[in-house]
Design a protein around this motif. Structure first.
Motif, mmCIF file in Angstrom:
data_model
loop_
_atom_site.group_PDB
_atom_site.id
_atom_site.type_symbol
_atom_site.label_atom_id
_atom_site.label_comp_id
_atom_site.label_asym_id
_atom_site.label_seq_id
_atom_site.Cartn_x
_atom_site.Cartn_y
_atom_site.Cartn_z
ATOM 1 N N LYS A 1 84.195 -19.587 -36.374
ATOM 2 C CA LYS A 1 84.633 -21.096 -35.867
ATOM 3 C C LYS A 1 85.720 -21.647 -36.212
ATOM 4 C CE LYS A 1 79.893 -22.309 -34.807
ATOM 5 N NZ LYS A 1 78.919 -21.030 -35.160
ATOM 6 N N ASP A 2 86.744 -22.206 -35.974
ATOM 7 C CA ASP A 2 88.002 -23.106 -36.596
ATOM 8 C C ASP A 2 88.560 -21.820 -37.585
ATOM 9 O OD1 ASP A 2 90.098 -25.118 -36.226
ATOM 10 O OD2 ASP A 2 88.231 -26.609 -37.526
ATOM 11 N N VAL A 3 89.047 -20.653 -37.501
ATOM 12 C CA VAL A 3 88.955 -20.157 -38.886
ATOM 13 C C VAL A 3 90.466 -19.523 -39.190
ATOM 14 C CG1 VAL A 3 89.215 -17.636 -39.813
ATOM 15 C CG2 VAL A 3 87.031 -18.746 -39.423
ATOM 16 N N SER A 4 91.184 -20.286 -40.333
ATOM 17 C CA SER A 4 92.399 -20.455 -40.950
ATOM 18 C C SER A 4 92.603 -19.015 -41.900
ATOM 19 C CB SER A 4 92.625 -21.768 -40.957
ATOM 20 O OG SER A 4 92.984 -22.729 -39.653
ATOM 21 N N VAL A 5 93.442 -18.831 -42.342
ATOM 22 C CA VAL A 5 93.434 -18.418 -43.304
ATOM 23 C C VAL A 5 95.244 -18.365 -43.871
ATOM 24 C CG1 VAL A 5 93.825 -15.249 -44.352
ATOM 25 C CG2 VAL A 5 92.641 -16.527 -42.595
ATOM 26 N N PHE A 6 95.086 -18.503 -45.168
ATOM 27 C CA PHE A 6 96.446 -18.980 -45.834
ATOM 28 C C PHE A 6 96.932 -17.193 -47.278
ATOM 29 C CE2 PHE A 6 94.410 -22.453 -44.167
ATOM 30 C CZ PHE A 6 95.361 -23.143 -44.401
ATOM 31 N N TYR A 7 97.980 -17.245 -46.788
ATOM 32 C CA TYR A 7 98.270 -16.340 -48.139
ATOM 33 C C TYR A 7 99.355 -17.627 -49.095
ATOM 34 C CZ TYR A 7 96.942 -12.816 -45.481
ATOM 35 O OH TYR A 7 96.401 -11.504 -44.763
ATOM 36 N N GLY A 8 98.391 -18.299 -49.768
ATOM 37 C CA GLY A 8 99.526 -18.904 -50.433
ATOM 38 C C GLY A 8 99.284 -20.558 -49.816
ATOM 39 N N ASP A 9 100.718 -20.989 -49.285
ATOM 40 C CA ASP A 9 101.002 -22.278 -49.000
ATOM 41 C C ASP A 9 101.225 -21.514 -47.078
ATOM 42 O OD1 ASP A 9 100.997 -23.528 -51.243
ATOM 43 O OD2 ASP A 9 102.897 -23.247 -51.744
ATOM 44 N N LYS A 10 101.282 -20.289 -47.545
ATOM 45 C CA LYS A 10 101.732 -19.856 -45.953
ATOM 46 C C LYS A 10 100.173 -19.684 -45.313
ATOM 47 C CE LYS A 10 103.610 -15.789 -43.092
ATOM 48 N NZ LYS A 10 102.729 -15.419 -42.234
ATOM 49 N N LYS A 11 100.307 -19.969 -44.127
ATOM 50 C CA LYS A 11 99.176 -20.536 -43.370
ATOM 51 C C LYS A 11 99.621 -19.016 -41.929
ATOM 52 C CE LYS A 11 96.646 -23.933 -40.841
ATOM 53 N NZ LYS A 11 96.175 -24.379 -40.188
ATOM 54 N N ALA A 12 98.242 -18.019 -41.950
ATOM 55 C CA ALA A 12 98.631 -16.622 -41.159
ATOM 56 C C ALA A 12 98.150 -16.458 -40.307
ATOM 57 C CB ALA A 12 98.039 -15.351 -42.154
ATOM 58 N N ILE A 13 96.892 -17.473 -39.951
ATOM 59 C CA ILE A 13 95.775 -17.683 -38.744
ATOM 60 C C ILE A 13 95.827 -18.878 -38.917
ATOM 61 C CG2 ILE A 13 93.242 -17.184 -38.525
ATOM 62 C CD1 ILE A 13 94.647 -14.943 -37.830
ATOM 63 N N ASP A 14 95.431 -19.439 -37.402
ATOM 64 C CA ASP A 14 95.351 -21.468 -37.410
ATOM 65 C C ASP A 14 94.709 -21.462 -36.229
ATOM 66 O OD1 ASP A 14 95.711 -23.570 -36.863
ATOM 67 O OD2 ASP A 14 97.878 -23.824 -35.967
ATOM 68 N N GLY A 15 93.243 -21.841 -36.628
ATOM 69 C CA GLY A 15 92.120 -22.545 -36.044
ATOM 70 C C GLY A 15 91.712 -21.559 -34.960
ATOM 71 N N VAL A 16 91.357 -20.220 -35.479
ATOM 72 C CA VAL A 16 90.790 -19.717 -34.476
ATOM 73 C C VAL A 16 89.401 -19.734 -34.160
ATOM 74 C CG1 VAL A 16 89.973 -16.730 -33.695
ATOM 75 C CG2 VAL A 16 92.672 -17.739 -34.443
ATOM 76 N N SER A 17 88.531 -19.992 -33.049
ATOM 77 C CA SER A 17 87.070 -19.360 -33.217
ATOM 78 C C SER A 17 86.670 -18.387 -31.445
ATOM 79 C CB SER A 17 87.196 -21.045 -32.543
ATOM 80 O OG SER A 17 87.079 -22.251 -33.579
ATOM 81 N N ILE A 18 85.925 -17.918 -32.236
ATOM 82 C CA ILE A 18 86.120 -16.380 -31.165
ATOM 83 C C ILE A 18 84.338 -15.997 -31.829
ATOM 84 C CG2 ILE A 18 86.590 -15.116 -32.566
ATOM 85 C CD1 ILE A 18 87.582 -13.537 -30.268
ATOM 86 N N ASP A 19 83.562 -15.610 -30.507
ATOM 87 C CA ASP A 19 82.348 -16.065 -30.436
ATOM 88 C C ASP A 19 82.461 -13.744 -29.654
ATOM 89 O OD1 ASP A 19 80.458 -17.436 -31.156
ATOM 90 O OD2 ASP A 19 80.634 -17.825 -28.795
ATOM 91 N N ILE A 20 81.818 -13.112 -31.325
ATOM 92 C CA ILE A 20 81.899 -11.372 -30.596
ATOM 93 C C ILE A 20 80.710 -11.078 -30.774
ATOM 94 C CG2 ILE A 20 82.882 -8.856 -31.277
ATOM 95 C CD1 ILE A 20 84.603 -11.110 -33.589
ATOM 96 N N PRO A 21 80.230 -10.285 -29.138
ATOM 97 C CA PRO A 21 79.338 -10.398 -28.867
ATOM 98 C C PRO A 21 78.660 -8.665 -29.226
ATOM 99 C CG PRO A 21 81.092 -10.147 -26.780
ATOM 100 C CD PRO A 21 81.743 -10.585 -28.272
ATOM 101 N N THR A 22 77.642 -8.074 -29.130
ATOM 102 C CA THR A 22 76.669 -6.969 -29.605
ATOM 103 C C THR A 22 77.153 -5.850 -28.398
ATOM 104 O OG1 THR A 22 75.562 -8.410 -30.919
ATOM 105 C CG2 THR A 22 74.904 -5.861 -30.322
ATOM 106 N N GLU A 23 77.057 -6.513 -26.919
ATOM 107 C CA GLU A 23 76.909 -5.581 -25.816
ATOM 108 C C GLU A 23 78.604 -5.150 -25.322
ATOM 109 O OE1 GLU A 23 76.089 -9.761 -24.417
ATOM 110 O OE2 GLU A 23 76.173 -8.375 -26.441
ATOM 111 N N TYR A 24 79.556 -5.557 -25.935
ATOM 112 C CA TYR A 24 81.391 -5.158 -25.704
ATOM 113 C C TYR A 24 81.638 -4.836 -27.139
ATOM 114 C CZ TYR A 24 79.816 -7.935 -21.932
ATOM 115 O OH TYR A 24 79.358 -8.269 -20.491
ATOM 116 N N VAL A 25 82.337 -4.327 -27.084
ATOM 117 C CA VAL A 25 83.903 -3.493 -27.479
ATOM 118 C C VAL A 25 84.855 -4.705 -27.299
ATOM 119 C CG1 VAL A 25 85.772 -1.974 -27.990
ATOM 120 C CG2 VAL A 25 83.257 -1.459 -27.255
ATOM 121 N N THR A 26 85.445 -5.955 -27.940
ATOM 122 C CA THR A 26 86.073 -5.851 -28.517
ATOM 123 C C THR A 26 87.819 -6.275 -28.841
ATOM 124 O OG1 THR A 26 84.689 -8.604 -28.162
ATOM 125 C CG2 THR A 26 86.981 -8.598 -28.596
#
Length: 248
Positions: free
Chosen positions: A4-29
């Motif tokens: 839910k709303d995942v962001s990743v920073f390396y120092g001051d650089k934002k590498a991932i911006d606000g990702v939300s996703i559900d990963i289901p058990t029954e599928y390959v994603t």
């Protein structure tokens, strides 16, 4: 798993911006997108591999079975047993084939005695489609196997600790077409037993092995849905441009 709303920073650089996703058990994603778009970075947040990078910081929430994996007190070693990882380049331990598979069950206390350990090793190698090829040389070094066999050994090692999720970061990029086909067959066989997430540069591979696809671009998840819809009827122009080869 859900993010839910995942962001990743390396120092001051934002590498991932606000990702939300559900990963289901029954599928390959599948995660697709051009180089540097953040798909591998996001994959690594799902079992806290980014913890190994001092400048990395993760914001937002990632839950496994309803529990935030970034909460204080989370046993990261245990988390990585539940959320296994297979890397781009096969990385067997410099130990025997048997020890490669038995190491995880031993340290996690999943086997009582050698008979149980033997059974886990055989079952894991069978599931990875490798048993018939190596059953007479279990004491040989894992590094003596071919590249494709090494990658299947790494998958067997991941499933030996009975994970809930398996993350694969471009698992076929260093392999020849025949070895790639075997890994793809293996993914199809494992589908449904585990939640599987694969990062791939090959859109053909994503179309072949996955039922759900997420398209990443410039650190954002642009679109996520059924693989058939993403490839034949995408909602976003950027997705259409990428899958038709206009950039990437």
């Amino acid at each position: 798993m859900s993010a839910k709303d995942v962001s990743v920073f390396y120092g001051d650089k934002k590498a991932i911006d606000g990702v939300s996703i559900d990963i289901p058990t029954e599928y390959v994603t599948a995660f697709i997108g051009p180089s540097g778009c953040g798909k591998s970075t996001f994959l690594r947040t799902l079992n806290r591999m980014n913890d190994t990078i001092p400048s990395a910081r993760v914001e937002g929430a990632i839950e496994l079975d309803g529990q935030d994996i970034y909460r204080s007190g989370m046993d990261v070693v245990q988390l990585r047993a539940r959320v296994g990882m297979v890397f781009q380049k096969p990385n067997p331990f410099p130990k025997s084939i048997y020890e490669n598979i038995s190491y995880g069950p031993k340290i996690h206390g999943l086997a009582e005695g050698k008979d149980e350990l033997d059974a886990i090793v055989e079952k894991s190698l069978r599931r990875a489609g490798l048993w018939e090829e190596v059953k007479d040389r279990l004491q040989d070094s894992g590094t003596a196997l071919s590249g494709g066999q090494q990658q299947r050994l790494c998958i067997a090692r991941a499933i030996a600790v009975d994970p809930e999720v398996i993350l694969m970061d471009e698992p076929c990029s260093a392999l020849d077409p025949i070895a790639t086909a075997k890994i793809e067959e293996l993914i199809a066989e494992l589908n449904g037993r585990y939640a599987i997430v694969i990062v791939t540069h090959s859109m053909q591979q994503a179309a072949r092995v996955s039922q759900r696809t997420a398209f990443f671009h410039l650190g954002k998840m642009v679109e996520y849905g059924r693989t058939s819809d993403i490839f034949t009827n995408p909602l976003e122009q950027r997705t259409q441009d990428y899958i038709t080869g206009r950039y990437g």
